[in-house]
Design a protein around this motif. Structure first.
Motif, PDB file in Angstrom:
ATOM      1  N   MET A   1       0.821  -1.200   0.000  1.00  0.00           N
ATOM      2  CA  MET A   1       0.000   0.000   0.000  1.00  0.00           C
ATOM      3  C   MET A   1       0.863   1.261   0.000  1.00  0.00           C
ATOM      4  O   MET A   1       0.532   2.233  -0.674  1.00  0.00           O
ATOM      5  N   LYS A   2       1.944   1.215   0.771  1.00  0.00           N
ATOM      6  CA  LYS A   2       2.829   2.382   0.787  1.00  0.00           C
ATOM      7  C   LYS A   2       3.393   2.639  -0.609  1.00  0.00           C
ATOM      8  O   LYS A   2       3.434   3.782  -1.080  1.00  0.00           O
ATOM      9  N   ALA A   5       0.778   4.156  -2.832  1.00  0.00           N
ATOM     10  CA  ALA A   5       0.540   5.557  -2.489  1.00  0.00           C
ATOM     11  C   ALA A   5       1.653   6.453  -3.017  1.00  0.00           C
ATOM     12  O   ALA A   5       1.396   7.544  -3.548  1.00  0.00           O
ATOM     13  N   PHE A   9       1.079   9.309  -5.788  1.00  0.00           N
ATOM     14  CA  PHE A   9       1.380  10.691  -5.419  1.00  0.00           C
ATOM     15  C   PHE A   9       2.344  11.319  -6.416  1.00  0.00           C
ATOM     16  O   PHE A   9       2.125  12.429  -6.901  1.00  0.00           O
ATOM     17  N   TYR A  79      -2.560  17.151   3.847  1.00  0.00           N
ATOM     18  CA  TYR A  79      -1.798  15.898   3.927  1.00  0.00           C
ATOM     19  C   TYR A  79      -0.314  16.152   3.650  1.00  0.00           C
ATOM     20  O   TYR A  79       0.560  15.695   4.390  1.00  0.00           O
ATOM     21  N   TRP A 195       8.492  10.766  -0.242  1.00  0.00           N
ATOM     22  CA  TRP A 195       7.653   9.985  -1.152  1.00  0.00           C
ATOM     23  C   TRP A 195       8.563   9.230  -2.114  1.00  0.00           C
ATOM     24  O   TRP A 195       8.769   9.639  -3.247  1.00  0.00           O
TER      25      TRP A 195
END
Length: 200
Positions: A1-2, A5, A9, A79, A195
């Motif tokens: 999931m990371k 994401a 992003f 966020y 990120w």
């Protein structure tokens, strides 16, 4: 999931690339997982690499990124600022529960002394740049509103948010387009590290 994401992003939120390739690449990665050909995160990343925006491109795009603060996209701005603040500060900042407001250094409706340091023809393009946004306690934000920079700087100096205090330290006299650009470049450098895929 990371990993998903981070890729989303970089690819969609910041770089704003065409989403057509996503379905094909993600389908092939999912098929590799189902077939057992990709049974570790690094192997999945190998399939997703074509849609992973490389660091240089991501840093450049982030350095120009505008984060709308109104409507549904305002949650993205919160966020991003919360993640950056958590990395820079002494405490974790949860974008969903932290009571901070998103503060515009150059106000959304500038007037008066702002014309002296920030050319009016640049206001519209600058106001929602990420380098112009920071987290600020609700009471401090309410007190400074559309005030001039000196009043804002005094509030920033007392803030509990590290990146907000940094504005006051790096811009002790005035807020200018050059200082906004410099701050956004520093945030972009931090974002590349935050990120990022762990499988490069």
């Amino acid at each position: 999931m990371k990993l998903a994401a981070v890729i989303a992003f970089r690819y969609s939120v910041v770089s704003g690339l065409n989403t057509n390739p996503l379905e094909r690449v993600c389908h092939l990665a999912a098929k590799a997982v189902i077939d057992g050909a990709a049974n570790r995160p690094g192997a999945v990343f190998a399939h997703l690499r074509p849609i992973y925006v490389e660091d240089d491109r991501f840093e450049s795009d982030f350095g120009r990124w505008t984060a709308r603060t109104r409507g549904p996209r305002g949650r993205i701005a919160r966020y991003v600022l919360a993640r950056l603040e958590t990395d820079a500060g002494e405490r974790a900042v949860d974008p969903e529960t932290d009571p901070a407001t998103v503060e515009h250094v150059l106000p959304e409706n500038p007037a008066g002394e702002w014309t002296e340091t920030f050319p009016p023809e640049r206001w519209e393009a600058a106001v929602d740049r990420l380098g112009n946004l920071t987290l600020l306690e609700r009471t401090l934000n309410r007190n400074v509103g559309n005030a001039g920079y000196r009043a804002k700087r005094a509030a920033y100096e007392t803030s509990g948010y590290a990146l907000t205090r940094e504005i006051a330290a790096r811009a002790p006299e005035e807020w200018t387009p050059a200082l906004l650009e410099e701050r956004q470049r520093r945030l972009a450098t931090r974002a590349v590290r935050l990120w990022r895929a762990d499988f490069e």
